[in-house]
Design a protein around this motif. Sequence first.
Motif, PDB file in Angstrom:
ATOM      1  N   ASP A 175       8.486  31.202  13.926  1.00  0.00           N
ATOM      2  CA  ASP A 175       9.314  30.267  13.769  1.00  0.00           C
ATOM      3  C   ASP A 175       9.022  29.279  12.617  1.00  0.00           C
ATOM      4  OD1 ASP A 175      10.915  31.117  15.894  1.00  0.00           O
ATOM      5  OD2 ASP A 175      10.525  29.587  17.314  1.00  0.00           O
ATOM      6  N   SER A 179      20.729  24.189  20.923  1.00  0.00           N
ATOM      7  CA  SER A 179      21.088  25.230  19.835  1.00  0.00           C
ATOM      8  C   SER A 179      20.333  26.522  20.122  1.00  0.00           C
ATOM      9  CB  SER A 179      20.616  24.452  18.664  1.00  0.00           C
ATOM     10  OG  SER A 179      19.338  24.347  18.518  1.00  0.00           O
ATOM     11  N   GLY A 180      19.201  26.426  20.770  1.00  0.00           N
ATOM     12  CA  GLY A 180      18.390  27.635  21.179  1.00  0.00           C
ATOM     13  C   GLY A 180      19.520  28.719  22.161  1.00  0.00           C
ATOM     14  N   LYS A 218      11.262  20.102  25.277  1.00  0.00           N
ATOM     15  CA  LYS A 218      12.635  19.631  24.384  1.00  0.00           C
ATOM     16  C   LYS A 218      13.729  19.924  25.251  1.00  0.00           C
ATOM     17  CE  LYS A 218      12.923  23.022  21.423  1.00  0.00           C
ATOM     18  NZ  LYS A 218      11.648  23.499  21.487  1.00  0.00           N
ATOM     19  N   ARG A 276       5.673  33.854  18.719  1.00  0.00           N
ATOM     20  CA  ARG A 276       6.961  33.212  18.290  1.00  0.00           C
ATOM     21  C   ARG A 276       6.915  31.929  17.456  1.00  0.00           C
ATOM     22  NH1 ARG A 276      11.129  30.869  21.574  1.00  0.00           N
ATOM     23  NH2 ARG A 276       9.600  30.576  23.401  1.00  0.00           N
ATOM     24  N   ALA A 304      15.694  36.467  20.499  1.00  0.00           N
ATOM     25  CA  ALA A 304      16.293  35.444  19.849  1.00  0.00           C
ATOM     26  C   ALA A 304      15.378  34.969  18.451  1.00  0.00           C
ATOM     27  CB  ALA A 304      16.286  34.448  20.921  1.00  0.00           C
ATOM     28  N   ARG A 362      17.607  34.115  29.289  1.00  0.00           N
ATOM     29  CA  ARG A 362      16.384  33.552  29.642  1.00  0.00           C
ATOM     30  C   ARG A 362      15.376  34.642  29.835  1.00  0.00           C
ATOM     31  NH1 ARG A 362      16.931  28.531  27.428  1.00  0.00           N
ATOM     32  NH2 ARG A 362      19.118  28.033  27.528  1.00  0.00           N
ATOM     33  N   GLY A 413      16.452  21.694  19.000  1.00  0.00           N
ATOM     34  CA  GLY A 413      16.299  23.041  18.423  1.00  0.00           C
ATOM     35  C   GLY A 413      14.900  22.771  17.408  1.00  0.00           C
ATOM     36  N   ARG A 414      15.121  23.916  16.252  1.00  0.00           N
ATOM     37  CA  ARG A 414      14.041  23.900  15.480  1.00  0.00           C
ATOM     38  C   ARG A 414      14.443  23.246  14.164  1.00  0.00           C
ATOM     39  NH1 ARG A 414      12.826  26.077  19.492  1.00  0.00           N
ATOM     40  NH2 ARG A 414      11.340  27.614  19.894  1.00  0.00           N
ATOM     41  N   ASP A 415      15.633  23.164  13.849  1.00  0.00           N
ATOM     42  CA  ASP A 415      15.972  22.667  12.384  1.00  0.00           C
ATOM     43  C   ASP A 415      17.060  21.649  12.498  1.00  0.00           C
ATOM     44  OD1 ASP A 415      18.106  24.263  13.768  1.00  0.00           O
ATOM     45  OD2 ASP A 415      18.606  25.042  11.853  1.00  0.00           O
ATOM     46  N   ALA A 440       8.207  25.883  21.061  1.00  0.00           N
ATOM     47  CA  ALA A 440       8.579  26.291  22.482  1.00  0.00           C
ATOM     48  C   ALA A 440       7.722  25.690  23.697  1.00  0.00           C
ATOM     49  CB  ALA A 440       8.339  27.958  22.830  1.00  0.00           C
ATOM     50  N   GLY A 441       8.086  25.205  24.419  1.00  0.00           N
ATOM     51  CA  GLY A 441       7.435  24.440  25.706  1.00  0.00           C
ATOM     52  C   GLY A 441       7.014  23.241  25.499  1.00  0.00           C
ATOM     53  N   ARG A 445      19.943  32.592  21.407  1.00  0.00           N
ATOM     54  CA  ARG A 445      19.618  33.409  22.622  1.00  0.00           C
ATOM     55  C   ARG A 445      20.942  34.375  23.019  1.00  0.00           C
ATOM     56  NH1 ARG A 445      15.416  32.272  25.985  1.00  0.00           N
ATOM     57  NH2 ARG A 445      13.752  30.771  25.223  1.00  0.00           N
TER      58      ARG A 445
HETATM   59  O1  CDP Z   1      13.200  26.820  24.970  1.00  0.00           O
HETATM   60  P1  CDP Z   1      12.292  27.622  23.793  1.00  0.00           P
HETATM   61  O2  CDP Z   1      11.854  26.657  22.828  1.00  0.00           O
HETATM   62  O3  CDP Z   1      11.469  28.658  24.198  1.00  0.00           O
HETATM   63  O4  CDP Z   1      13.478  28.418  22.782  1.00  0.00           O
HETATM   64  P2  CDP Z   1      14.995  28.029  22.398  1.00  0.00           P
HETATM   65  O5  CDP Z   1      15.078  26.647  21.971  1.00  0.00           O
HETATM   66  O6  CDP Z   1      15.992  28.367  23.500  1.00  0.00           O
HETATM   67  O7  CDP Z   1      15.196  28.953  21.204  1.00  0.00           O
HETATM   68  C1  CDP Z   1      15.026  30.320  21.132  1.00  0.00           C
HETATM   69  C2  CDP Z   1      14.684  30.837  19.703  1.00  0.00           C
HETATM   70  O8  CDP Z   1      16.025  30.441  18.908  1.00  0.00           O
HETATM   71  C3  CDP Z   1      13.522  30.195  19.137  1.00  0.00           C
HETATM   72  O9  CDP Z   1      12.274  30.931  19.309  1.00  0.00           O
HETATM   73  C4  CDP Z   1      13.854  30.100  17.576  1.00  0.00           C
HETATM   74  O10 CDP Z   1      13.385  31.123  16.993  1.00  0.00           O
HETATM   75  C5  CDP Z   1      15.359  30.002  17.591  1.00  0.00           C
HETATM   76  N1  CDP Z   1      15.934  28.867  17.219  1.00  0.00           N
HETATM   77  C6  CDP Z   1      16.200  28.357  15.794  1.00  0.00           C
HETATM   78  O11 CDP Z   1      15.517  29.160  14.968  1.00  0.00           O
HETATM   79  N2  CDP Z   1      16.853  27.370  15.683  1.00  0.00           N
HETATM   80  C7  CDP Z   1      17.483  26.327  16.465  1.00  0.00           C
HETATM   81  N3  CDP Z   1      17.814  25.294  16.414  1.00  0.00           N
HETATM   82  C8  CDP Z   1      17.009  26.698  17.928  1.00  0.00           C
HETATM   83  C9  CDP Z   1      16.476  27.935  18.036  1.00  0.00           C
END
Ligand code: CDP
Length: 203
Positions: free
Chosen positions: A164, A31-32, A13, A160, A84, A76, A114-116, A9-10, A36
Amino acid sequence: MVIAIDGPAGAGKSTVARAVAQELGFTYLDSGAMYRSVALAALERGQHPAEVAPALRIELGARVLLDGRDVTEAIRTPEVTEAASVAAAQPAVREAMVAEQRRLMSHGDWVAEGRDIGTVVAPQAEVKVFLTASPEARARRRAAELGADTATVLAEQALRDERDTGREHSPLQAAPDAHTVDTTDLTLPEVVAKIVALVPARP
Ligand code: CDP
């Protein structure tokens, strides 16, 4: 072609992914916003995220639509942000979202964040970027965005990040073939230029 941008986060992205998509004429996938939306629906209905996830219709674009309703701002809030990350740790939720993300990206050119994305959703992505920044820089940016206090954001962010990164299913981690870009001391145009330079020219 798929450009995968993952990171905590932050790290910037969303802003970076949007700008890269615009510059290349690709479609942006947040994807976040999907995780959400699942969290918001579960909170509103008082149901388990794994129960609601498979049946939701989530449409991404300039606005985020959940079963036809505009939830762009509603997803948000700090409450939904926290929910989320909890919802995203559940395998059934991830399974439903990953299937939808793969379906969307099966045609066309995408910048997905995203994350993955680089590890699970699109391991075949032509370009993978892991975007990072120091925890303080990330919290400062997010606090400025939200008009919130940096120390509070830093504490919530740490929680968070830990969830994650430490979760069993698809934890946040850089793909082995990802390019790590530390944005702490870079401007947005500098980050965008670095990523665009990684994109192979088309024959
Ligand atoms: O913008 P921010 O990074 O704060 O959050 P986001 O990208 O909107 O994602 C919200 C939450 O969704 C994250 O804290 C992850 O736990 C989850 N997420 C995930 O697990 N896999 C992704 N591809 C995207 C988000």
